[in-house]
Design a protein around this motif. Sequence first.
Motif, short mmCIF file in Angstrom:
data_model
loop_
_atom_site.label_atom_id
_atom_site.label_comp_id
_atom_site.label_asym_id
_atom_site.label_seq_id
_atom_site.Cartn_x
_atom_site.Cartn_y
_atom_site.Cartn_z
N GLY A 45 -5.29 5.69 29.01
CA GLY A 45 -6.16 5.74 27.82
C GLY A 45 -7.61 5.95 28.25
N ALA A 49 -10.04 9.13 27.65
CA ALA A 49 -11.39 8.98 27.05
C ALA A 49 -12.42 9.72 27.91
N GLU A 249 -12.84 4.11 25.07
CA GLU A 249 -11.99 4.85 24.11
C GLU A 249 -12.75 5.06 22.80
#
Length: 387
Positions: A45, A49, A249
């Motif tokens: 994740g 990002a 994120e």
Amino acid sequence: MIYADYNGSAPLCKEVTDYLIERLKSGPFANPNAIHHMGQKCKMGMENARAVCAKNVGALPKNIIFNSGSTEGISQVFFSLLHGQREATGKDQIFISGIEHSAVIKCARFYEQDEGYKVQIIPTLPNGQCDIESLKTLLSEYAGKVAMVSVMAANNETGVIQPYKEIGAACAHSQTPFVCDTTQYIGKAPFNFKESNIDFAFAAGHKIGAMTGAGFVLAKDTNLLKPHIIGGGQEKDLRGGTQNYIGFEAIAVAMNTFSEKQEKLKKLEASRNNFEASIRKEYPELVIMGEDAPRLGGTSFISLPGIHGQAVQIELESNDIYVTTSSACSDNEPTTSKVLKAMGVTDDVGRGAVRISLGTCSPEDGHEKILKSLLSAYKKLSKIGSY
Ligand SMILES: Cc1ncc(COP(=O)(O)O)c(C=O)c1O
């Protein structure tokens, strides 16, 4: 309620809020540096990002070092370029503009006091832009002696956009590292790191509708960076400490809205221009800081000489409108900000300055509502005449 302090901190944009609510409900939560499955999911994740942020600012993922925000990033870059290098390189000059944020000014002064560098302030033009011709003269006068140039991309008080590409070209020509504080610029105007001639740039989540405490440094060459926070080898050993992966994120989510928001940014600028024109119609003596320069579309820094900015701020607040003044108060006597002083703004104008900064998440009638309230505040306060 109208929140008009986006340049201080922007509220979370809707896309980020929606994302975070789901993200916090469903996880995953783990240490992104752990090799187990949950850790790797968080890492994926975070790397996603990084890729999204890089794409949105015209950089590569390898150019991004995540951190806590711009103050940290600026400190790291100053440390990397300056600490312990004056004697070895013979470069003892630091050039900064006269309108930098204290994150830059205080770093420059720190290395001046602690390590014997000399700080030169590049003059500012009355329109709020850094005087590039003076910079070019300084660069040739001190050829081979300049450790770094630091000029911001857009000013936090006036919103004035600086000629950062030209400054970058002049620095590249003299082989001087160019540090550009892009904190107020990224997300508010189109930006391409690769095409900018900037060596180091910065972003902060809380200026773009993501969270405070999360940001990044953009580095053309990360080999020039040293860790300022030393720890467990995170961020390729350039920034120790377990990463704020959900914060990063959130930055990526905010950045992903940039391209859709181009239209909104144009509308914001048009509504800001109408707003300023309407006040001037009633009060021709109105001073708009940086009026003759390109400015961020959501920023108005205005003054009605004779009326204290803080009195205006309080009047607006009683109508649930939140703006700021740049003036610091000493002995109840507001003084003109350093930025305005650098532009040559006198105290009779500087004391009245009120900053109104809106963003793409502001209501469409934001300026209209502020206008009504501001005109009535000016009318009321003109009768009293503050100074
Ligand atoms: C131009 C500029 N540079 C740097 C900073 C510092 O950013 P951060 O709050 O992310 O440390 C700010 C924030 O006010 C800013 O406006």
